[in-house]
Design a protein around this motif. Structure first.
Motif, mmCIF file in Angstrom:
data_model
loop_
_atom_site.group_PDB
_atom_site.id
_atom_site.type_symbol
_atom_site.label_atom_id
_atom_site.label_comp_id
_atom_site.label_asym_id
_atom_site.label_seq_id
_atom_site.Cartn_x
_atom_site.Cartn_y
_atom_site.Cartn_z
ATOM 1 N N VAL A 221 -17.948 7.488 -0.902
ATOM 2 C CA VAL A 221 -17.369 6.539 0.044
ATOM 3 C C VAL A 221 -18.358 6.234 1.168
ATOM 4 N N TRP A 335 -9.406 6.551 5.829
ATOM 5 C CA TRP A 335 -8.367 5.868 5.052
ATOM 6 C C TRP A 335 -8.087 6.621 3.755
ATOM 7 N N CYS A 336 -9.115 7.149 3.127
ATOM 8 C CA CYS A 336 -8.927 7.868 1.860
ATOM 9 C C CYS A 336 -8.093 9.134 2.028
ATOM 10 N N THR A 337 -8.035 9.679 3.247
ATOM 11 C CA THR A 337 -7.274 10.907 3.474
ATOM 12 C C THR A 337 -5.870 10.641 3.995
ATOM 13 N N SER A 352 -3.810 5.271 0.232
ATOM 14 C CA SER A 352 -5.187 5.750 0.095
ATOM 15 C C SER A 352 -5.812 5.132 -1.154
ATOM 16 N N PRO A 353 -7.001 4.529 -1.044
ATOM 17 C CA PRO A 353 -7.604 3.901 -2.226
ATOM 18 C C PRO A 353 -7.875 4.897 -3.347
ATOM 19 N N LEU A 354 -8.134 6.156 -3.016
ATOM 20 C CA LEU A 354 -8.380 7.146 -4.061
ATOM 21 C C LEU A 354 -7.105 7.462 -4.827
ATOM 22 N N LEU A 370 -6.853 15.754 -1.282
ATOM 23 C CA LEU A 370 -7.728 14.698 -0.783
ATOM 24 C C LEU A 370 -7.963 14.818 0.719
#
Length: 713
Positions: A221, A335-337, A352-354, A370
């Motif tokens: 990321v 944001w991913c978290t 989250s994108p993940l 995550l």
């Protein structure tokens, strides 16, 4: 001086040396409770003492110490054997059930080679990893700011964040120490176009790949934003750097394949590494100064100062001021978290994108915590904090600059280590305590006398306290005998481990002992107190010299050589079904529903040697559906783990998941199973009756009769 001018300080060798010594001193101070006995004790958070979480934490730590020592020993003696047998025997590449910890293996290697002590080597590795983390951020911040004070404070904030210091049991989870180096050499390569910078970039990206998958995601990321923007900014350099970038991509691709391809293979073979429970994420408030994910009050204030200074004007280096770039990269990791949150006024919830990508990227649905990506946020905040320090010291004379730097560094250390009763409120002080982790000297001596061959620790159970209490001790003991072991402590397990545990639970049955010997187990380590709590009596086996011979004892352990009166064969013919079908005459057919059913099949070793499954993984099978005349009405395929080992005369059953061919009418059939590699070798037969399909009248398959006793239940 204007914000666009060069920094007021110049890097000096003395400044670099002082930074390195400071980071080492702080790391040693953090682990001061371990220093009196670094070969016997390990550190854990003081806040966990006398709490239920301490048991799980210590279990994880024993596993990490044992697994790392096992891997380091393997690298020293047979590097290619890392994908062979080790823990979780007889599974191959057992690291694919959890974290591979290859970077920690490399860091620990010189210490283990010098001492041969698993606990001491682990403690030294943890301290050095913290020191390297500080030096990595120091190098990145120094490169961009040119200021030793700014880089020194940034390294302190990044390396000694309490969430790093307080987690020595999981160094791989927060191990993003190679990411600052990767970011540094990305910029240097795009500016200089030098081969040495390209090779350094490939090295540090590869080292990050050897860490936890969590921090690999963090680098992906951060790096995609940071590297992508710099690539656009220095697009005039593309012709010069493109060959270098191609070599970097090739080298990193090779390492990626070597590390992660076995994970995908394990996922495909065993249908694991997927479908984890609820993903652990943060709420935005958790990053506030009093929250569990906070980068720290001082770090946030200094980062804010650095960003406000950016609004006054850029401080370009080679035409780039990286602060806004790093802010965007950090926000992407942030944001991913994040837990899903609504966009004000739009009625849209952002995920989250993940989490969104987990349905598309193989293996991503196996990554549950995550929130571990927060260390990428700390990296961005610490880097921005370097500019905040630069703003504070750049206009000061030398003595005043040193004094302010000392005060800021002292404030950082206060926030990290001061007792929780002191301000600022909501801090989580990085206080560690030590506990005895090394096995007793008698147990270590016994382990060093284990002969060559796989080891079975008894009792062996993967349920409840068996997994949480017994397995970590067995894994740690394996660090001293260096032999493959059935002990397995990981995020995932395969049916293979349960099959071994079932055989172990059947002891003292001689046929179970013979099957274990056929699998390759040559030693039994009996843990007397643990076995007594399980109520398993092994005396008939241990007193039988045909199967077990005592080698040595300690206060709590008994070491036996496991023997068998039979040779071992991997020939599938040993468990083949009899050629005649008369045995089916009295069998009652089992009713199968459509479109998918489970069929229990029985296998017997009819030979005079013990049978060992030749692959020890699910076997591709040909499934034939025969009518009463013996004609195949349909052929389908399936996969199943055949019996892993059988003593002569022993039997076992498996459950075979079947897709019922849509072309088959309801009625009576015989299901016949053979391996794809030898379709003429029938391994098992079972009479079945297909239930009537909805809306279809019952009919008999051609040639149906009662000559085989296929009578409806």
């Amino acid at each position: 001086m204007t914000p666009t001018e060069a920094p007021a300080t110049r890097p000096t060798r003395l400044g670099h040396a002082l930074a390195a010594l400071l980071y080492l001193a702080v790391a040693l101070w953090a682990y001061r409770d371990v220093l009196p006995e670094p070969g016997r004790r390990a550190a854990m958070p003081a806040a966990m003492l006398n709490r239920p979480a301490a048991l799980l934490y210590q279990a994880d730590q024993r596993f990490v110490i044992g697994a790392l020592a096992r891997q380091v020993h393997q690298v020293l003696h047979d590097p290619l054997g890392l994908t062979g047998y080790g823990l979780c025997y007889p599974l191959r590449a057992p690291y694919t059930l959890g974290e591979h910890m290859f970077a920690e293996t490399l860091l620990e290697l010189p210490f283990y080679a010098a001492t041969g002590d698993p606990v001491l080597s682990y403690n030294l590795m943890v301290v050095v990893a913290l020191w390297l983390t500080g030096m990595a951020m120091y190098a990145l911040a120094l490169h961009w700011t040119g200021s030793v004070p700014a880089a020194l404070v940034a390294g302190l904030l990044f390396a000694f964040h309490p969430n790093k210091v307080l987690n020595p049991a999981h160094p791989f989870v927060h191990g993003n120490l190679w990411t600052p180096f990767a970011l540094l050499f990305t910029h240097r390569l795009l500016v200089t176009g030098r081969w040495r910078d390209a090779l350094a970039l490939a090295l540090f990206v590869s080292l990050q790949l050897l860490e936890s998958f969590y921090q690999v995601l963090g680098l992906a990321v951060l790096g995609s934003v940071y590297g992508g923007v710099l690539l656009v900014r220095y697009r005039h350099m593309l012709r010069a750097v493109l060959p270098k970038l191609a070599v970097v991509a090739l080298l990193v691709g090779i390492v990626t394949w070597l590390v992660f391809a076995p994970y995908l293979e394990t996922r495909a073979v065993w249908n694991v590494l997927q479908g984890r429970a609820k993903t652990l994420l943060f709420a935005p408030r958790d990053y506030l100064p009093s929250g569990p994910a906070s980068p720290g009050l001082l770090a946030l204030v200094l980062a804010l100062v650095g960003l406000v200074d950016r609004l006054r004007g850029a401080r370009p280096k080679d035409g780039v001021d990286p602060r806004l770039l790093m802010l965007v990269a950090g926000l992407m990791v942030f944001w991913c978290t994040m837990l899903p949150f609504p966009l004000p006024g739009l009625g849209v919830r952002v995920t989250s994108p993940l989490v969104a990508l987990s349905a598309w990227v193989p293996g991503l649905d196996a990554v549950r915590v995550l929130r571990a990506l927060r260390f990428g946020v700390y990296l961005a905040v610490s880097f921005l904090a370097a500019y905040g320090v630069l703003v504070l010291v750049e206009r000061l004379p030398r003595v005043a600059r040193a004094a302010v730097t000392t005060l800021v560094a002292a404030a950082a250390l206060w926030e990290i280590f001061a007792p929780a009763s002191l301000p600022p409120a909501g801090r989580r002080p990085a206080t560690l305590v030590a506990y005895r982790v090394e096995p007793s000297s008698q147990d270590v001596m016994l382990a060093r006398r284990v002969p060559e061959g796989a080891v079975l620790d008894l009792p062996l159970s993967y349920e409840a306290d068996g997994k949480l209490v017994d397995m970590p001790h067995y894994v740690l003991l394996a660090a001293y005998h260096h032999q493959p072991t059935a002990a397995c402590y990981n995020s995932f397990r395969t049916p293979l481990q349960y099959e071994v545990a079932e055989l172990a639970a059947r002891l003292p049955d001689p046929k179970a002992a013979q099957a274990l010997h056929a699998l390759g187990f040559r030693s039994l380590i009996v843990h007397r107190q643990r076995l007594a709590r399980r109520g398993q009596d092994l005396a008939p086996l241990l007193d039988d010299p045909q199967h077990a011979v005592q080698l040595t004892t300690s206060k709590d352990l008994l070491l036996y050589e496991l023997r068998s009166p039979h040779e071992t064969s991997q020939a599938l013919e040993l468990i083949a079904a009899p050629a005649e079908a008369t045995a089916l005459a009295s069998a009652t057919p089992v009713v199968l529903a459509r479109p998918r059913a489970t069929l229990e099949l029985s296998f017997t070793n009819r030979g005079r040697t013990s049978f060992r499954n030749p692959t020890l993984e699910p076997t591709p099978l040909v499934v034939r559906w025969l009518d009463a005349s013996g004609e195949a009405r349909a052929v389908s395929s399936a996969r199943a783990l055949l019996p892993i080992a059988l003593a002569p005369g022993a039997s076992d059953t498996i459950e075979l998941a079947l897709d019922v061919p849509a072309s088959l009418a309801s009625g009576r059939y015989t299901v016949e199973v053979a391996p794809e590699s030898a379709p003429d070798l029938t391994l098992a037969r079972r009479p079945v009756r297909l239930a009537q399909a909805p809306g279809v009248e019952a009919s008999e398959p051609a040639g149906a009769s009662s000559s085989l006793g296929l009578v409806s239940p």
